[in-house]
Every structure is written in structure tokens, then in C-alpha cells.
Motif scaffolding. Structure first.
Motif, short mmCIF file in Angstrom:
data_model
loop_
_atom_site.label_atom_id
_atom_site.label_comp_id
_atom_site.label_asym_id
_atom_site.label_seq_id
_atom_site.Cartn_x
_atom_site.Cartn_y
_atom_site.Cartn_z
N ALA A 43 46.09 19.86 15.56
CA ALA A 43 46.80 19.18 14.48
C ALA A 43 47.75 18.10 14.98
CB ALA A 43 47.56 20.20 13.63
N GLY A 44 48.41 18.33 16.10
CA GLY A 44 49.37 17.36 16.60
C GLY A 44 48.86 16.51 17.74
N ALA A 45 47.55 16.54 17.98
CA ALA A 45 46.98 15.83 19.13
C ALA A 45 46.90 14.32 18.88
CB ALA A 45 45.60 16.38 19.45
N SER A 46 46.76 13.58 19.95
CA SER A 46 46.71 12.12 19.86
C SER A 46 45.34 11.60 19.46
CB SER A 46 47.12 11.50 21.20
OG SER A 46 46.26 11.96 22.23
N LYS A 47 44.33 12.46 19.47
CA LYS A 47 43.00 12.06 19.01
C LYS A 47 42.39 13.24 18.24
CE LYS A 47 39.97 13.59 22.81
NZ LYS A 47 38.88 13.18 23.71
N ARG A 48 41.27 13.01 17.58
CA ARG A 48 40.64 14.07 16.80
C ARG A 48 39.78 14.96 17.71
NH1 ARG A 48 37.07 13.83 11.15
NH2 ARG A 48 36.69 16.10 11.07
N TYR A 49 39.90 16.26 17.52
CA TYR A 49 39.05 17.24 18.20
C TYR A 49 38.20 17.96 17.16
CZ TYR A 49 41.89 16.47 22.36
OH TYR A 49 42.53 15.90 23.43
N TYR A 50 37.00 18.40 17.59
CA TYR A 50 36.02 18.95 16.67
C TYR A 50 35.63 20.39 17.06
CZ TYR A 50 35.32 14.03 15.47
OH TYR A 50 35.51 12.73 15.08
N ILE A 51 35.25 21.17 16.04
CA ILE A 51 34.64 22.48 16.28
C ILE A 51 33.30 22.51 15.55
CG2 ILE A 51 34.82 24.97 16.00
CD1 ILE A 51 37.82 24.74 16.14
N HIS A 52 32.25 22.81 16.30
CA HIS A 52 30.89 22.87 15.79
C HIS A 52 30.35 24.28 16.04
CE1 HIS A 52 26.47 22.61 16.67
NE2 HIS A 52 26.47 21.85 15.60
N ALA A 53 29.43 24.74 15.21
CA ALA A 53 28.79 26.04 15.42
C ALA A 53 27.33 25.95 15.00
CB ALA A 53 29.50 27.14 14.63
N ALA A 54 26.53 26.93 15.44
CA ALA A 54 25.09 26.91 15.17
C ALA A 54 24.62 28.27 14.66
CB ALA A 54 24.33 26.51 16.42
N PRO A 55 24.90 28.60 13.40
CA PRO A 55 24.44 29.88 12.86
C PRO A 55 22.94 29.89 12.62
CG PRO A 55 25.40 28.53 11.12
CD PRO A 55 25.63 27.79 12.41
N GLN A 56 22.35 31.10 12.60
CA GLN A 56 20.98 31.23 12.14
C GLN A 56 20.96 31.08 10.62
OE1 GLN A 56 18.41 34.14 14.03
NE2 GLN A 56 20.11 34.76 15.34
N CYS A 57 19.77 30.81 10.08
CA CYS A 57 19.71 30.56 8.63
C CYS A 57 19.92 31.81 7.80
CB CYS A 57 18.38 29.91 8.26
SG CYS A 57 16.91 30.90 8.56
N VAL A 58 19.73 32.99 8.39
CA VAL A 58 19.96 34.22 7.63
C VAL A 58 21.41 34.24 7.17
CG1 VAL A 58 19.94 36.74 7.72
CG2 VAL A 58 18.22 35.43 8.98
N GLN A 62 39.39 14.59 28.92
CA GLN A 62 39.63 15.50 27.80
C GLN A 62 38.39 15.49 26.91
OE1 GLN A 62 43.24 14.20 25.87
NE2 GLN A 62 44.52 14.64 27.65
N LEU A 63 37.65 16.60 26.91
CA LEU A 63 36.50 16.69 26.02
C LEU A 63 36.95 16.60 24.56
CD1 LEU A 63 34.27 19.41 27.74
CD2 LEU A 63 34.45 16.96 28.21
N ASP A 64 35.99 16.49 23.67
CA ASP A 64 36.30 16.21 22.26
C ASP A 64 36.27 17.44 21.37
OD1 ASP A 64 36.45 13.17 22.36
OD2 ASP A 64 34.52 13.57 23.28
N GLY A 65 36.07 18.62 21.96
CA GLY A 65 36.07 19.83 21.17
C GLY A 65 35.13 20.86 21.73
N ILE A 66 34.76 21.83 20.90
CA ILE A 66 33.95 22.95 21.35
C ILE A 66 32.79 23.20 20.38
CG2 ILE A 66 35.85 24.11 22.54
CD1 ILE A 66 35.84 26.07 20.04
N ASP A 67 31.78 23.87 20.91
CA ASP A 67 30.66 24.38 20.13
C ASP A 67 30.66 25.90 20.26
OD1 ASP A 67 27.88 24.63 19.00
OD2 ASP A 67 27.46 25.21 21.08
N LEU A 68 30.41 26.61 19.17
CA LEU A 68 30.31 28.07 19.19
C LEU A 68 28.84 28.45 19.09
CD1 LEU A 68 33.26 28.97 16.77
CD2 LEU A 68 33.25 29.06 19.28
N ASP A 69 28.27 28.81 20.24
CA ASP A 69 26.88 29.25 20.31
C ASP A 69 26.89 30.77 20.48
OD1 ASP A 69 24.20 29.55 20.61
OD2 ASP A 69 24.04 28.48 22.51
N LEU A 70 27.23 31.47 19.41
CA LEU A 70 27.52 32.90 19.46
C LEU A 70 26.26 33.70 19.17
CD1 LEU A 70 30.90 32.80 17.49
CD2 LEU A 70 30.51 32.50 19.95
N GLU A 71 25.79 34.44 20.17
CA GLU A 71 24.54 35.18 20.03
C GLU A 71 24.69 36.66 20.35
OE1 GLU A 71 21.06 33.14 21.50
OE2 GLU A 71 22.24 31.34 21.85
#
Length: 484
Positions: free
Chosen positions: A195-210, A166-175
Motif C-alpha cells: 500500500a505504501g510502496a513507491s511502485k505497484r506490486y501484484y499478486i497472481h494465482a492459478a486455481p483449477q477450474c473446479v 525489486q520484482l513486481d510481485g508474487i504468483d501463488l502456484d498452490l498445489e
């Protein structure tokens, strides 16, 4: 755009790995999966688990899931399966499927990394792919698909390409692609599943600085506007607002919005590092980070180059190379930041492999170059391409990888920059190769078929530029001529 398929080498001490702590301000994030390589075409990417043998990385991001909805359905349903692309890794397909990859070694590598206290995320998107949502229902269903195929779900209807891990979450590399309904996707994952999972899951994203980012936000309906992203790596490079932009460096703009609207989101300011020759396994760029006394985290990046590394003999002979020129300089975080811990992020920008039913293959060539001066003259050379249009807007393009033949398909990475002394607004460009250009990001077409700059950067001051990329059914880049 993320800096894809290149190498970041970090020489680290052989220390025992510490467990990832999002609040530590001392995290190092790396993107893996696109066969980082310098010019010359040798495959440098090794198995995922080899990057977790020491204390270098805290977060590994497996890149990429490039299509949200492929041409084949999950067996027994009308739910489209996604498409995966990991360059020279994962050559076989999942039993019963003609396109979906089966990647047990990625699963075992992820488990190895997790056992050492690191987290492993799956990156959705990339510079080349077909992704996005056309309805709230689509976004809701895709959240369920991701949960059951890669995260904590247990619905046996869904195949698990990485096995039981089970991976730990997702990354949003939206281009690119449709930008709506990512708020629905994020909220569904966070509320219905995480919310109800047995471990913590993460969401990460990588916006441009604009600010705001065209895909990530913040704006109504964006992923960032939900207030539920755990951390973001802002690309403070290759843009007018980057670390090298002096007074236009806009970290405070992002920090103020985060503090007021999404205080649980950590900020990393991304900058590419210099790759150097080593035998230590490595894959992408790196970022050093300074973390203010607020709950945000900032990251900085140095200029990026790539160098030669020797791959282990066990590495697959299939190669893929994309090298995107990046030139930025190191700047410290704003003086208003009070305490300084450090955090790091590493990131690619372009996916460039071709997947066939039983194998994943990609042919790497040394970058070809075309140089075009003026609207109608083109000469061939050997490394990159530039078009002056007409006097002050300059297109620079590189062929970063090729595959197929008669004609080949080329992956192009480029930039249009204002080299003049006055500001230019809303320029338009024509291209005689429109019919063979595919998957353009960074530029878009208006109703008349002309290429235009993105709405968030349609005015270029002297020295400012916008990056773009596309695939083309040709051995050389397209030609762009200014028409307005």
C-alpha cells in the motif's frame, strides 16, 4: 496441476515492447525457471532476459520458490530461509548459506525485462515442495521475508538472492500442503507493504477450474476470499469443468463470484498451446484470452505438445525434464461475454530438480513406462503407465524425470479417470509402495492409509478424471489397486 517443464514457442513480430497494463485485456504471461524441455533431455531454458527482447511476453513468472521454511535460518535470526529451485540456472549458494541459492543473472534478467515495460513475478509453490502455514504468525513473518528478500524491502538482515532488483510481485502456484492462513499472507503483503510502496506490486494465482479451488478458494480464509488478488489464471483444462467439457464449462460461476466479491480481480482462462520447433527462446505454455466488458479477463488454451529446440551453447549442461500429458480442445468464452479483447497466460506444473549446497543438478531421462492391467499384474514398457482398477477407473502414470541412484528418485505425473459408463463416488485405493511415496498431491490418504480422491472431486462421472503427482524412491511408478 500446472504444465511444468515443457516448451511453449510463440513466434512474435519484432515490435517495441509495450508497458504492462493489467486493464488492457491483451497480456501474455509466461512461466520461466524449470528448464522447459521436450523428451530427449536437451536443456532449452536460457537466461531470463532473453525472453524480454521482443513484444511476446508481458509478464514473466520466475518459478519456483518451493519451500517456505527450509532447514537453515537467515543469518543472525531464528527466521527460516526459503528454498529456491530454478533447474539449470543458479548453481551457487548465497555467501554464508549452505542451501539458499544466489542468482545474480536472474536479477539482471529481471531488470532487463522491467526496463522494457514487462513485470516479473516470483512463483511460490509448485507441484513438488514443502509450503504452507500453520499459524497466522507464520504467514505474517513469511510476508515480511518475501518483501525484504525479493520485493521492495530494505531490511539488510535479509539476503537478496537476485541482488538489488525489486520484482513486481508474487504468483501463488498452490498445489498442496496446509491451505489455511493464505488470507493473512495476502492481506499482510497488500496492506502492510504494497500500500505504501513507491511502485505497484501484484499478486497472481492459478486455481483449477473446479469451484471453489481447494487451495486458492474462494472460501473463508483463502487467498481469493480477501478480494485483493490482482489477477488469476483459471486452469480450464485437465478437469471436468474445462474448455472441452461443453455445458460443464464453468467460467460463469467464477465470473459471477468475482463480480460480486472481488471486482478488482481480472480473470484469465488458461489453456496449453502447442509447442513447435524454433530458435526463438521460450519456456512454457501459452494462453489466449478473451476479455468480457466487465473488468474480468478470460483465457483459453489449446492442446499441449512439446517439440525439440536447440539451446544456445551458453546454456548449462544440467538438465531437468517433466512432461505432463494434457489433452484439451479449444472453446470460445461464454456467449454472454460482450466485448472481446484478448489476454494470455502460460503455466508449468511440476518442479523436478535437486539442489545441493554448491550446485543445482537434475538428471533427465526419457520417460519410462509401466503398464498395469488389473489389480495385480505389472509389465514394464517404455513411455507411460496405466492401471485399470478394476474395470472402469484407469490410472495413467509417467516417469517425467529421475535423479540419484540405488534406487533413483522418480517424479511421477498421473491421472485417474472414469472410463466406464456410470458415475463412481468415493473410490479408495491401496498401494504396496506407500512407504516410498513422497509429496503426493491430487490424492490424499484417509485414516486407514488408503488413497482417496480430493474432496472437491470425489465423484467422477463417465469421462471425468483427476490429476495427481508424487515423488517415489523407485525407477518406476507405484501401483494403485481399488479397494472400495
Amino acid at each position: 496441476m500446472k504444465f511444468s517443464l515443457f516448451i511453449c514457442i510463440i513466434l512474435s513480430l519484432a515490435l517495441a515492447a509495450n508497458a504492462f497494463n493489467i486493464n488492457s485485456g491483451n497480456n501474455f504471461v509466461g512461466y520461466w525457471g524449470q528448464n522447459s524441455a521436450a523428451p530427449g533431455g536437451r536443456p532449452y531454458q536460457t537466461e531470463l532476459g532473453t525472453y524480454c527482447t521482443d513484444n511476446t511476453y508481458d509478464v514473466l513468472i520466475v518459478s519456483f520458490l518451493i519451500n517456505f521454511f527450509s532447514g537453515e535460518n537467515i543469518i543472525g535470526t531464528n527466521i527460516p530461509a526459503p528454498t529456491l529451485n530454478f533447474a539449470n540456472m543458479c548453481g551457487g549458494t548465497y555467501p554464508g548459506y549452505s542451501q539458499l541459492l544466489q542468482c545474480p543473472n536472474i536479477g539482471s534478467g529481471a531488470a532487463t525485462c522491467q526496463s522494457k515495460g514487462k513485470i516479473v513475478l516470483l512463483s511460490l509453490g509448485g507441484a513438488v515442495g514443502n509450503y504452507g502455514f500453520t499459524s497466522s504468525a507464520q504467514a505474517t513473518q513469511f510476508a515480511k521475508t518475501i518483501w525484504n528478500m525479493f520485493l521492495g524491502g530494505s531490511d539488510s538482515t535479509y539476503p537478496r538472492p537476485f541482488g538489488s532488483v525489486q520484482l513486481d510481485g508474487i504468483d501463488l502456484d498452490l498445489e498442496g500442503g496446509p491451505k489455511e492462513y493464505y488470507d493473512v499472507f495476502v492481506n499482510t503483503l497488500k496492506i502492510q507493504y504494497f500500500a505504501g510502496a513507491s511502485k505497484r506490486y501484484y499478486i497472481h494465482a492459478a486455481p483449477q477450474c473446479v469451484y471453489p479451488d481447494a487451495m486458492v478458494g474462494p472460501w473463508t480464509g483463502s487467498a481469493l476470499s480477501t478480494g485483493k488478488l490482482d489477477f488469476i489464471s483459471i486452469q480450464f483444462y485437465n478437469n471436468w469443468c474445462g474448455l472441452a467439457s461443453g455445458s460443464q464449462f464453468n467460467y460463469n460461476t467464477w465470473s459471477q463470484w468475482i463480480s460480486a466479491n472481488s471486482p478488482g480481480t481480472k480473470i484469465m482462462t488458461a489453456r496449453p498451446t502447442t509447442a513447435s520447433s524454433t530458435t526463438t527462446p521460450a519456456t512454457t505454455s501459452s494462453t489466449s484470452t478473451t476479455r468480457p466488458s466487465t473488468t474480468t479477463t478470460t483465457t483459453t488454451r489449446t492442446s499441449t505438445t512439446t517439440t525439440t529446440t536447440t539451446a544456445p551453447a551458453t546454456t548449462s549442461s544440467t538438465t531437468s525434464t517433466t512432461v505432463k500429458p494434457t489433452t484439451t480442445t479449444t472453446t470460445t468464452a461464454p456467449a454472454t461475454t460482450s466485448s472481446t479483447t484478448s489476454s494470455t497466460t502460460v503455466k508449468p506444473t511440476t518442479t523436478t530438480t535437486t539442489t545441493t549446497p554448491a550446485t543445482t543438478s537434475s538428471t533427465t531421462v526419457k520417460p519410462t513406462t509401466t503398464t498395469t492391467t488389473g489389480p495385480s499384474t505389472t509389465t514394464s514398457a517404455t513411455t507411460s503407465s496405466s492401471t485399470t482398477s478394476p474395470n472402469t477407473l484407469v490410472f495413467t502414470q509417467s516417469v517425467t524425470s529421475q535423479w540419484g541412484s540405488n534406487p533413483p528418485t522418480s517424479q511421477i505425473s498421473g491421472q485417474v479417470k472414469n472410463n466406464g459408463a456410470t458415475t463412481i463416488s468415493n473410490p479408495k485405493f491401496s498401494s504396496p509402495q506407500n512407504a516410498i511415496i513422497n509429496g503426493m498431491w491430487g490424492l490424499s490418504q484417509d485414516a486407514n492409509g488408503y488413497w482417496v480422491l480430493p474432496s472437491w472431486a470425489n465423484t467422477l462421472a463417465p469421462g471425468q478424471g483427476v490429476e495427481f503427482g508424487y515423488a517415489i524412491n523407485s525407477a518406476t511408478p507405484a501401483t494403485f489397486n481399488r479397494v472400495a
